[in-house]
Design a protein around this motif. Structure first.
Motif, short mmCIF file in Angstrom:
data_model
loop_
_atom_site.label_atom_id
_atom_site.label_comp_id
_atom_site.label_asym_id
_atom_site.label_seq_id
_atom_site.Cartn_x
_atom_site.Cartn_y
_atom_site.Cartn_z
N ALA A 1 77.32 17.40 54.77
CA ALA A 1 76.62 16.97 55.98
C ALA A 1 76.64 15.45 56.01
O ALA A 1 76.53 14.78 54.98
N GLY A 2 76.79 14.89 57.18
CA GLY A 2 76.83 13.44 57.33
C GLY A 2 76.08 12.98 58.57
O GLY A 2 75.85 13.75 59.50
N GLN A 3 75.70 11.72 58.52
CA GLN A 3 74.94 11.17 59.64
C GLN A 3 75.22 9.68 59.75
O GLN A 3 75.22 8.96 58.75
N VAL A 4 75.51 9.22 60.94
CA VAL A 4 75.65 7.79 61.22
C VAL A 4 74.79 7.46 62.42
O VAL A 4 74.58 8.31 63.31
N GLY A 5 74.28 6.23 62.45
CA GLY A 5 73.42 5.86 63.56
C GLY A 5 73.30 4.36 63.70
O GLY A 5 73.64 3.60 62.79
N ILE A 6 72.85 3.98 64.85
CA ILE A 6 72.61 2.56 65.13
C ILE A 6 71.31 2.46 65.91
O ILE A 6 70.99 3.32 66.76
N SER A 7 70.50 1.46 65.59
CA SER A 7 69.22 1.28 66.28
C SER A 7 69.06 -0.18 66.69
O SER A 7 69.54 -1.09 66.01
N ILE A 8 68.42 -0.36 67.82
CA ILE A 8 68.14 -1.70 68.35
C ILE A 8 66.65 -1.77 68.64
O ILE A 8 66.10 -0.91 69.34
N GLU B 1 56.82 -3.09 71.51
CA GLU B 1 58.24 -3.19 71.21
C GLU B 1 58.96 -1.93 71.67
O GLU B 1 58.36 -0.85 71.76
N LEU B 2 60.22 -2.08 71.98
CA LEU B 2 61.09 -0.97 72.35
C LEU B 2 62.14 -0.78 71.28
O LEU B 2 62.66 -1.75 70.74
N GLN B 3 62.46 0.50 71.04
CA GLN B 3 63.50 0.81 70.06
C GLN B 3 64.44 1.86 70.64
O GLN B 3 64.00 2.92 71.10
N GLY B 4 65.71 1.56 70.63
CA GLY B 4 66.72 2.51 71.05
C GLY B 4 67.58 2.89 69.88
O GLY B 4 67.93 2.05 69.05
N ALA B 5 67.94 4.19 69.80
CA ALA B 5 68.71 4.67 68.66
C ALA B 5 69.71 5.72 69.10
O ALA B 5 69.45 6.52 70.01
N VAL B 6 70.87 5.72 68.48
CA VAL B 6 71.91 6.72 68.68
C VAL B 6 72.32 7.24 67.30
O VAL B 6 72.66 6.45 66.42
N THR B 7 72.28 8.58 67.14
CA THR B 7 72.59 9.19 65.85
C THR B 7 73.62 10.29 66.02
O THR B 7 73.51 11.12 66.93
N ARG B 8 74.63 10.33 65.17
CA ARG B 8 75.65 11.36 65.17
C ARG B 8 75.59 12.10 63.85
O ARG B 8 75.69 11.50 62.77
N LYS B 9 75.42 13.46 63.94
CA LYS B 9 75.34 14.30 62.76
C LYS B 9 76.55 15.23 62.71
O LYS B 9 76.98 15.77 63.73
N THR B 10 77.10 15.42 61.54
CA THR B 10 78.21 16.35 61.33
C THR B 10 77.97 17.15 60.05
O THR B 10 77.20 16.72 59.17
N GLY B 11 78.60 18.33 59.95
CA GLY B 11 78.47 19.16 58.74
C GLY B 11 79.14 20.50 58.91
O GLY B 11 79.63 20.85 59.99
N ASN B 12 79.19 21.28 57.86
CA ASN B 12 79.81 22.60 57.89
C ASN B 12 78.91 23.71 57.40
O ASN B 12 79.37 24.77 57.01
N SER B 13 77.61 23.45 57.43
CA SER B 13 76.68 24.46 56.92
C SER B 13 76.33 25.51 57.96
O SER B 13 75.69 26.51 57.64
N GLY B 14 76.71 25.30 59.20
CA GLY B 14 76.39 26.30 60.22
C GLY B 14 76.85 25.85 61.58
O GLY B 14 77.21 24.68 61.78
N GLY C 1 76.84 24.60 65.41
CA GLY C 1 76.00 23.68 66.18
C GLY C 1 75.46 22.52 65.39
O GLY C 1 74.58 21.80 65.87
N LEU C 2 75.94 22.34 64.19
CA LEU C 2 75.41 21.24 63.38
C LEU C 2 75.91 19.89 63.88
O LEU C 2 75.19 18.88 63.83
#
Length: 456
Positions: free
Chosen positions: A92-99, A276-289, A291-292
């Motif tokens: 499983a993996g996850q990448v993201g960026i937040s401002i 304060e305002l916070q914006g975030a984008v996250t991408r998740k990937t994996g092979n455990s099931g 719709g992951l």
């Protein structure tokens, strides 16, 4: 006997003009010395570097206006052992960026920027005060060398004259007109004259060493300088008024008051709400099931209302208020110090001018007296001791004049320094002035970059 009278006449002529150090082909002026010190002095260059470091406080404070951006990435690899399906790897993996952007922080950033700007302005005035100090030190070291050169020249003339007196005493003793006592007295005076010359040469070398430290170059062709003329006040009242208005020490203290005032407001801002305002984008990937794999985007608004933070906020506010009170007192102290320096320098200048007039009259009188004593000694009405005593009076008067001339020069530039008028511009020094704002303009709105303006 005639040669002795001629020596006395030569001594009188030397006492007025010839006693100055000989002019070198490339004579240095007091303005040239100050210009070189302005360009070369390491302490002054260090102060300029300190100002450039202070300039960076403004973009640091402005960071509170700007967004904070961060990125993250994570990955997990697992081995699953199942009785029916066997073993398999699960990842499983996850990448993201937040401002994150601050909308309101109780005006802390605004006041921090203003405090940093006031710190820059105060440091600029402190640098100007340092420049004035270095220019004054250069002028003083130049005047010290000119004085010491005159004293060395005076004592060399004294040594030659005493040696002539010894030869004359010995000649009279040889023809039966003098006594052994006259010869012994002349020999004692000769030893004293040699000692005084050695001391004068040593003092000159010390003054030259100080000159090299301040100016950065060895002295060449130092000549006697006159008191300052450019920027000199017409009266003591004008000098005091100018000093209280333009002396950079006072201006630096006033900017420090502004800085402390903004720091009080910034500390008070810690008790106000923050948004304060916070914006975030996250991408998740994996092979455990199924719709992951997914992508999530979010915007969050956050309101924080401080209620109690352990009492630290109250202590900080009280502390900054006490600092503000201290800075206000320091302004009064700076004003009193500047006024004292102006009055002292003005008094020293007036005293030195009067001393010069009196010393010139004294030099003229003692030289005439020396000639008279020599002529009386030649006809048997005076002794060699009388001539040596008169010669000592000439030596003392001439050295007193040399010191008074030095004091007048130093006091005049000290008066300009206390007024805040001893600058490259007012003195017309042939050197490029340091541009205080050039570095500040280059960095005040800088968003990023590791290299300094100078390329380091």
């Amino acid at each position: 006997m005639v040669s002795i009278v001629r020596k006395a006449a030569l001594w009188a002529a030397v006492s007025t003009n010839v006693l100055l150090a000989p002019h070198a082909v490339l004579a240095e002026t007091i303005f040239g010395a100050m210009a070189k010190a302005y360009a070369n002095n390491p302490d002054l260059n260090a102060a300029r570097a300190g100002l450039r470091a202070t300039d960076e406080g403004v973009p640091i404070a402005k960071a509170g206006y700007r967004p904070q951006i961060s990125a993250s990435a994570s990955g997990t690899l697992s081995r699953v052992d199942a009785e029916r399906t066997g073993s398999r790897d699960v990842h499983a993996g996850q990448v993201g960026i937040s401002i994150t952007q601050t909308i309101f922080d109780g005006f802390q950033t605004l006041n921090n920027v203003r405090a940093a700007e006031s710190d820059v302005f105060s440091s600029r005035e402190a640098l100007k005060a340092k420049e004035i100090q270095i220019l004054l030190s250069a002028a003083q070291s130049y005047a010290n060398i000119a004085r010491d050169q005159q004293i060395v020249s005076i004592r060399r003339q004294n040594l030659a004259f005493v040696r002539e007196q010894l030869n004359a005493a010995q000649a009279r003793l040889d023809v039966g007109e003098g006594t052994p006592t006259d010869v012994s007295q002349a020999e004692a005076q000769l030893a004293k004259a040699q000692s005084l010359l050695v001391i004068a040469v040593g003092q000159l070398k010390q003054s030259e060493a100080v000159y090299v430290k301040i100016v950065g170059m060895a002295p060449r062709g130092i000549t006697e300088a006159g008191p300052a003329k450019r920027g000199m006040p017409r009266s003591l009242d004008q000098a005091v008024a100018t000093g209280l208005r333009e002396n950079p020490q006072i201006l630096a203290a006033q900017y420090a008051v502004d800085q402390a005032g903004f720091q009080v407001k910034s500390a008070e801002g810690t008790m106000l709400p923050g948004v304060e305002l916070q914006g975030a984008v996250t991408r998740k990937t994996g092979n455990s099931g199924p719709g992951l794999d997914s992508t999530t985007a979010s915007i969050t608004a956050r309101l924080e209302v401080p209620i109690y933070q352990g009492g630290a906020e109250y202590g900080q506010i009280r502390q900054t208020k006490e600092v503000l009170g201290k800075q206000r007192i320091l302004v009064d102290s700076a004003r009193a110090s500047v006024q004292e320096k102006v009055v002292a320098a003005h008094a020293q200048l007036e005293s030195a001018r009067a001393q010069i007039q009196a010393s010139r009259a004294q030099v003229s009188a003692v030289n005439l007296a020396l000639q008279g004593v020599i002529e009386e000694r030649n006809v048997g009405q005076r002794t060699t001791l009388d001539v040596l005593d008169a010669l000592q009076g000439v030596l003392d008067a001439q050295e007193l004049l040399a010191r008074a001339q030095r004091d007048a020069v130093v006091a005049s530039y000290a008066l300009l320094a206390a007024m805040g008028k001893l600058t490259v511009q007012t003195q017309g020094l042939q050197v490029a002035g340091y541009r205080l704002e050039e570095h500040y303009q280059a960095v005040k709105d800088k968003w990023f970059g590791l290299r300094t303006v100078g390329g380091r």
